[in-house]
Design a protein around this motif. Structure first.
Motif, PDB file in Angstrom:
ATOM      1  N   LEU A 132      13.839 -15.029 -70.876  1.00  0.00           N
ATOM      2  CA  LEU A 132      14.403 -14.765 -69.759  1.00  0.00           C
ATOM      3  C   LEU A 132      15.095 -15.085 -68.610  1.00  0.00           C
ATOM      4  N   ALA A 188       7.141 -10.257 -67.905  1.00  0.00           N
ATOM      5  CA  ALA A 188       7.045 -11.398 -69.109  1.00  0.00           C
ATOM      6  C   ALA A 188       5.469 -12.235 -68.645  1.00  0.00           C
ATOM      7  N   SER A 192       8.424 -21.531 -66.437  1.00  0.00           N
ATOM      8  CA  SER A 192       8.991 -19.723 -66.645  1.00  0.00           C
ATOM      9  C   SER A 192       9.711 -19.534 -65.247  1.00  0.00           C
ATOM     10  N   GLY A 246      10.825 -20.169 -71.548  1.00  0.00           N
ATOM     11  CA  GLY A 246      11.457 -18.792 -70.449  1.00  0.00           C
ATOM     12  C   GLY A 246      13.932 -18.789 -71.113  1.00  0.00           C
ATOM     13  N   CYS A 270       6.871 -15.365 -73.534  1.00  0.00           N
ATOM     14  CA  CYS A 270       8.121 -15.985 -73.143  1.00  0.00           C
ATOM     15  C   CYS A 270       9.052 -17.399 -73.624  1.00  0.00           C
ATOM     16  N   VAL A 277       6.486 -12.733 -64.164  1.00  0.00           N
ATOM     17  CA  VAL A 277       5.759 -13.559 -64.824  1.00  0.00           C
ATOM     18  C   VAL A 277       4.719 -13.392 -65.109  1.00  0.00           C
TER      19      VAL A 277
END
Length: 558
Positions: free
Chosen positions: A65, A92, A103, A62, A59, A129
């Protein structure tokens, strides 16, 4: 193999060498590219995304995301679901703790701004996450509806040895000098549910390079390559990188129709929306715009060999021809492709002196320079031939002049790899001489050339190793020569071959074997005559026109 429970606990700190490699391999994707990938895989807010599962395997900070969480949040609102009902709908992962923290902050901020209560937000953020190594985590096969992202670009040799060995053990497709992203494809595909889709923006080198062979084999055997968008000149990332990126959409299912698209540097957010609309209308077979071209193919190219690279329209034609016609090298017609003799010591084995040793040991040799004009103009070179008519090495005792010559150059001959491996056969050439070949008519093709260049040898010469040859029991070689002189035959080679600096192509056997040809018995007399005449005149345009008739094509798209 190192394994861990996926998403249960964060990983311990990484070795500094690996952290540095990961940072070096990070390439952050522009938002409009992310939105395009999510649309292409079908991760849209009108669906009940809380009951589906999406995985983002690397990820970063982000880039994926943000849009994912926004769509998931909107979907929950639209379908009357609480945020806690979506706690298992998205996962993630990232190797770097600092990326995980950023993130999580991004996800928390997006959800809070969207009006969700802090209690619900805190309940899902940490579960969504996590820190961990996607390639070494324990995954449940077939539990993901979507796997999307931009895998890191890290050469295996930049990974610490222990972890590199663990990667190779966990991901059998990572052969040779593979990049780590190959493993991300493998693990991502394994985790897809039936019908699930993987959408990556990633370097497309695996589609053509040797290290991608096992991954190509896995994709063609078990999955459906649904879409490839080549984006080499597109400003797809926040940093300038020479990554040769492409978007690939691969589905867990039987191979169906595929879309091939190519883009220019003008391809941006607006053009992405246009391409997306085109993909949604199966009635439209092809599209050509300023910023992109795309075509629908009946299926993707099979097999583990290098996949072709060409314009979408040309790929569609090549696939059609591959479905309708047989390969050039074919037992039915007795057609064979090979390469001339390699010696390992050309200065010893190749000479312009016809009386250097015994006459029957002097084999007339065709060189690349003999083919320059398009007609074979022999330059008087010979191979000092150590092979007899039955394919064995001659007894040097029976050839005193040959023996004396080889002994004179013994130091150079014995240090060759082939002689070190077989010291008792120290005077052999690398390749065995086929005693039948020099007498046979054959087409000769230079290895490196900007255009395909077949030349007829009526018989009497043996090709040097920079020449490839084609012999056939069935073909009139002038007719076949006309086909090979055409742009149609060259298109097959150009789609698969390694391209050198200046546009030079490699006309090696592996690429010549990709050429498809009609049944010689089904080429009508008028077309055969036209192909023969074009070959003898070296008229590429006329050869192409006659070849198009033989293949049943109206044109060959650029």
């Amino acid at each position: 193999m190192v394994t861990q429970a996926l998403f249960d606990v964060d990983e311990p700190p990484l070795p500094e060498a690996l952290q540095e490699a990961v940072r070096h391999g990070e390439v952050f994707t522009r938002r409009w590219i992310v939105e395009l990938i999510l649309d292409l895989v079908g991760y849209t807010a009108d669906r009940d995304l809380a009951v589906l599962r999406l995985v983002e395997p690397a990820c970063g900070e982000g880039a994926f995301l943000g849009p994912i969480v926004e769509r998931l949040s909107k979907s929950c609102r639209a379908h009357g679901r609480s945020l806690s009902e979506a706690v298992g709908s998205m996962r993630a992962l990232d190797l770097l703790d600092e990326n995980v923290k950023r993130s999580r902050t991004l996800v928390r901020d997006r959800l809070t701004a969207d009006g969700w209560e802090h209690r619900e937000v805190d309940a899902v953020v940490r579960g969504w996450v996590r820190q961990g190594d996607y390639l070494l985590a324990a995954h449940s096969a077939g539990d993901a509806d979507f796997v999307v992202g931009n895998p890191p670009y890290i050469r295996l040799e930049d990974v610490p040895d222990e972890r590199m060995m663990a990667y190779r053990s966990a991901c059998p497709t990572m052969g040779g000098r593979a990049d780590v992203y190959v493993g991300f494809y493998e693990v991502g595909l394994r985790s897809l549910k039936p019908g699930g889709k993987l959408g990556f923006i990633c370097a497309d080198r695996w589609m053509r390079n040797q290290y991608g062979r096992r991954l190509r084999q896995r994709v063609t055997q078990r999955y459906s390559m649904d879409l490839v968008i080549v984006m080499h000149d597109v400003d797809a990332f926040h940093d300038q990188v020479a990554a040769y990126p492409a978007i690939t959409i691969i589905r867990n299912g039987v191979q169906g129709p595929a879309i091939a698209a190519d883009t220019t540097r003008e391809f941006g957010q607006s053009e992405a929306r246009d391409l997306l609309r085109w993909t949604a209308d199966p009635a439209q077979k092809a599209v050509t715009a300023t910023a992109f071209k795309a075509s629908r193919l009946p299926h993707w190219f099979p097999g583990e060999d290098s996949w072709p690279s060409a314009s979408p329209a040309r790929l569609a034609v090549l696939e059609e021809l591959s479905d309708r016609f047989r390969l050039l090298e074919d037992e039915t017609t007795g057609t064979r492709i090979g390469i001339g003799v390699a010696t390992g010591a050309d200065k010893v084995f190749i000479t312009d002196r016809p009386d250097l040793v015994e006459q029957d040991r002097m084999l007339p040799l065709a060189m690349v320079r003999d083919t320059t004009t398009g007609r074979l103009d022999w330059g008087g070179m010979y191979l000092v031939n150590p092979w007899n008519a039955t394919g064995g090495l001659v007894d040097l005792a029976a050839y005193p002049r040959l023996r004396a010559y080889f002994v004179q150059h013994g130091a150079a001959l014995r240090k060759r790899h082939v002689a070190v491996k077989q010291p008792e056969r120290w005077y052999k050439t690398i390749d065995k001489v086929d005693p039948r070949l020099n007498a046979r008519p054959k087409l000769l093709l230079p290895d490196m050339k900007q255009v395909i260049h077949p030349v007829l040898d009526e018989g009497g010469l043996y090709p040097h190793h920079n020449l490839y040859f084609i012999v056939s029991d069935t073909w009139d070689l002038r007719v076949l020569g006309g086909l090979l002189l055409s742009n149609v035959a060259e298109a097959f080679v150009a789609a698969y071959a390694v391209k050198m600096r200046g546009g030079t192509l490699r006309f090696q056997a592996q690429y010549l074997r990709k050429i498809r040809v009609p049944d010689p018995a089904e080429i009508d007399e008028e077309t055969s005559t036209a192909l023969t005449a074009a070959f003898e005149r070296r008229d590429v345009r006329a050869a192409t026109q006659a070849a198009l008739r033989a293949y049943g094509l109206e044109e060959l798209p650029d």
